[in-house]
Design a protein around this motif. Sequence first.
Motif, short mmCIF file in Angstrom:
data_model
loop_
_atom_site.label_atom_id
_atom_site.label_comp_id
_atom_site.label_asym_id
_atom_site.label_seq_id
_atom_site.Cartn_x
_atom_site.Cartn_y
_atom_site.Cartn_z
N LYS A 167 -7.64 -12.44 -13.89
CA LYS A 167 -9.23 -12.83 -14.48
C LYS A 167 -10.53 -11.87 -14.21
N THR A 168 -10.10 -11.21 -13.37
CA THR A 168 -11.37 -10.08 -12.81
C THR A 168 -10.80 -8.69 -13.13
N LEU A 169 -9.52 -8.14 -13.02
CA LEU A 169 -9.05 -7.01 -13.43
C LEU A 169 -8.01 -7.00 -14.59
N SER A 170 -8.31 -6.23 -15.64
CA SER A 170 -7.06 -6.17 -16.74
C SER A 170 -5.96 -5.28 -16.49
N ASP A 171 -5.08 -5.29 -17.42
CA ASP A 171 -4.07 -4.39 -17.22
C ASP A 171 -4.36 -2.78 -17.13
N HIS A 172 -5.65 -2.57 -17.58
CA HIS A 172 -6.05 -1.13 -17.57
C HIS A 172 -6.71 -0.75 -16.31
N GLN A 173 -6.74 -1.67 -15.30
CA GLN A 173 -7.49 -1.46 -14.21
C GLN A 173 -6.58 -1.75 -12.99
N PRO A 174 -5.76 -0.85 -12.63
CA PRO A 174 -4.70 -0.81 -11.58
C PRO A 174 -5.33 -0.71 -10.31
N ILE A 175 -4.61 -1.18 -9.15
CA ILE A 175 -4.81 -0.97 -7.82
C ILE A 175 -3.76 -0.01 -7.28
N ALA A 176 -4.27 0.77 -6.20
CA ALA A 176 -3.14 1.46 -5.61
C ALA A 176 -2.90 1.00 -4.13
N LEU A 177 -1.81 0.67 -3.55
CA LEU A 177 -1.47 0.50 -2.53
C LEU A 177 -0.41 1.33 -1.52
N HIS A 178 -0.61 1.72 -0.59
CA HIS A 178 0.36 2.27 0.31
C HIS A 178 0.68 1.48 1.41
N ILE A 179 2.24 1.04 1.46
CA ILE A 179 2.94 0.21 2.18
C ILE A 179 3.87 1.01 3.27
N THR A 180 3.56 0.47 4.62
CA THR A 180 4.09 1.11 5.62
C THR A 180 4.62 0.11 6.42
N GLU A 308 -11.93 0.16 -0.71
CA GLU A 308 -10.69 0.37 0.02
C GLU A 308 -10.55 -0.60 0.97
N SER A 309 -9.32 -1.17 1.67
CA SER A 309 -9.28 -1.91 2.40
C SER A 309 -8.00 -1.79 3.43
N ASP A 310 -7.79 -2.27 4.43
CA ASP A 310 -6.27 -2.24 5.31
C ASP A 310 -6.08 -3.55 5.76
N LEU A 311 -4.74 -3.95 5.57
CA LEU A 311 -4.35 -5.33 5.95
C LEU A 311 -3.15 -5.13 6.61
N GLN A 312 -2.76 -6.04 7.74
CA GLN A 312 -1.62 -6.15 8.21
C GLN A 312 -0.87 -7.54 7.75
N LEU A 313 0.34 -7.36 7.39
CA LEU A 313 0.92 -8.34 6.50
C LEU A 313 2.49 -8.77 7.32
N GLU A 314 2.90 -9.75 6.98
CA GLU A 314 4.27 -10.16 7.28
C GLU A 314 5.22 -10.46 6.11
N THR A 315 6.15 -9.74 6.02
CA THR A 315 6.98 -10.08 4.85
C THR A 315 8.51 -10.44 5.34
N ILE A 316 9.42 -10.76 4.40
CA ILE A 316 10.62 -11.15 4.64
C ILE A 316 11.43 -10.24 5.15
N THR A 317 11.11 -8.89 5.29
CA THR A 317 11.89 -7.76 6.19
C THR A 317 11.06 -7.54 7.65
N GLY A 318 9.88 -8.17 7.65
CA GLY A 318 9.03 -7.63 8.88
C GLY A 318 7.75 -7.13 8.53
N PRO A 319 7.25 -6.99 9.77
CA PRO A 319 5.53 -6.75 9.46
C PRO A 319 5.42 -5.51 8.68
N CYS A 320 4.20 -5.35 8.16
CA CYS A 320 4.02 -3.88 7.23
C CYS A 320 2.38 -3.81 7.44
#
Length: 624
Positions: A167-180, A308-320
Amino acid sequence: MKNNPAQAQNPVTWHVTIRKLHKWISEPGEKASRPFVLMITNPEQKSVIKTKIISETPDPGSLLDLISQAVNSPDTGKSPRLRPELIIFDNPNLVDQLRQPLSDQNIRCAYQALPDEANEAIALFEGMIEESAPDFPGLFTVEGLTPQHAQQLFADAETLFLSAPWKTLSDHQPIALHITPPDKQVYVQLMGQAGIQTGMNLFWDWDALLRILEEAIDPIEQIPADGLHSFSFETSNMLPASDLDAVEKFNLPVAAADAYPLPLIYARDFVRRPTLEELALFQAVLQAVPRFVGVLKADQKGEFLTCESDLQLETITGPCSVHLHYPAGEIPADFESEQNDFGKLEILDPGGEYEDDLFDDFRLLEAKTASQALAEFSEDPILQDAQQLVYKAWMVNDSVQRQLLAHQALEISADCADGYILLAEEEAESIEEAHQYYRRGLEAAERNLGSEYVREFAGMFWEKFKTRPLLRALEGMANTLVELEKQQESLEYFKKMIDLDPDDHLGARYGYLHTLIELKKYVEAHSLLHSYTNELSAYWSYTHALISFILNGPTVKAENSLRWALQQNPYVPAYLFGEKPFPETLPNSYGTGDENEAVYYASEYFSSWWQTRGAIDWIKALHS
């Protein structure tokens, strides 16, 4: 059943059978279930008299109701109302329970195993329903996935769906993520602002995302070499039965009837499930995007600022760790022009529907019950007076008089939505002018209902007289957009119409389906077809077969769908093949299964069949 002397006795035998479907299906706005199909057939004529799907185990009363409907309004078109001489049940208990009430109607009943013709009809019908079970494996075929993993994944998917970042971003407004780990650059395209399909696509390459945004004759060529990584929210009939079984067994959270999570990788010649590692990437995005979109800020023009933003997350294969950036890159100007101002803070949410006849039975009935309708319509006496003139106009045969009454109604109250609608239908000299009248009617209807009308009247938009002008205005908006060759915009209106009135009293689904086909949105068309499983028209059965062929090729399930269509209306192929010419003018009416219906369907879908490579040869081979 009520005795009606006009219903003549017919020396034929009907067969009644009940079967619980092997597949999970759902009605519009409802979660999945395994319902029962009730079918009445005439084996001598090889025809289906009546079919009904119900969610609960049928009782004798519901069977008597179905038999009464079969006598009074059979699904086989404009056939006379006739009572059979004998009804055969495939359940001896039903014979004992129904013998007396049927005897009261001079109808005998008996027990017998189903004949081949009835079994074939059931198999064809169930085969068509079972097409909703896609040809890809269930989620738990992913190596290493546990019920605990699925619980986490579904919970994160539920959070994303409820936050609705599209509802905020359309399909022409992508977001870039770098996941480590795994040190992966991901570009996220959100889907859902057009109201057709919700979810997201992930891309590892920026150029691959740009190719998806291009208009292409063959969308298959747009799929990235490593596959399109899709995470969509679907109705239950788009999921394998094993996934629905898992939802029930492990109590996996699902936000809504159209919010079953479906992660898939679409290659150019097959579809597969993500690996456990790919599911972890999806999960990281599911967690990160709602948080990130919630902090985006806009300038005075409504354009979002760099963030820009940085997050620490927990997934099914571990933290990232995840680094997010918006905008993800530069979209070419010619691509951006297609956005139609999507992606700004103020987003219009129109809706749509479909109706053929100006003075249809619904309007005449409403006008004839004007005293009741006005009492329910509004507490404002001025608006009641204006609406009274509209009701009068509906009963007048002269177009000039109708226009005068519409203008008088609007002089009394500028909030008389039906006044604008009547002028759109009667006075407008161009499609553009009609479209503007419908827009004014829509605005008036929304003013009358208030800002909370969707919540206040949910599920009652047809039952309430005061909400019907909104439906009529939405219909006009959708249809005029189609005529103005703005089919993409019309989809929003068709979709909302069905959302507001899931039973679709005015037939929005037909215009919606045809527009989806024209835009080659075959997956959405497939989902719509399976939202109305009781639909027996040629529009549904033949288009279901066509979509099955487009999506899966000449599979057994596609052939089942086509055989069902051929049984429902055998006249269609002659017009599709060009063996019979179309009449100079379309018939005034048609009935389900008759030749007039075939003329209507073939004239509307002729190009769709011929433009689908191999489709005509396929139907010719099966028809012969």
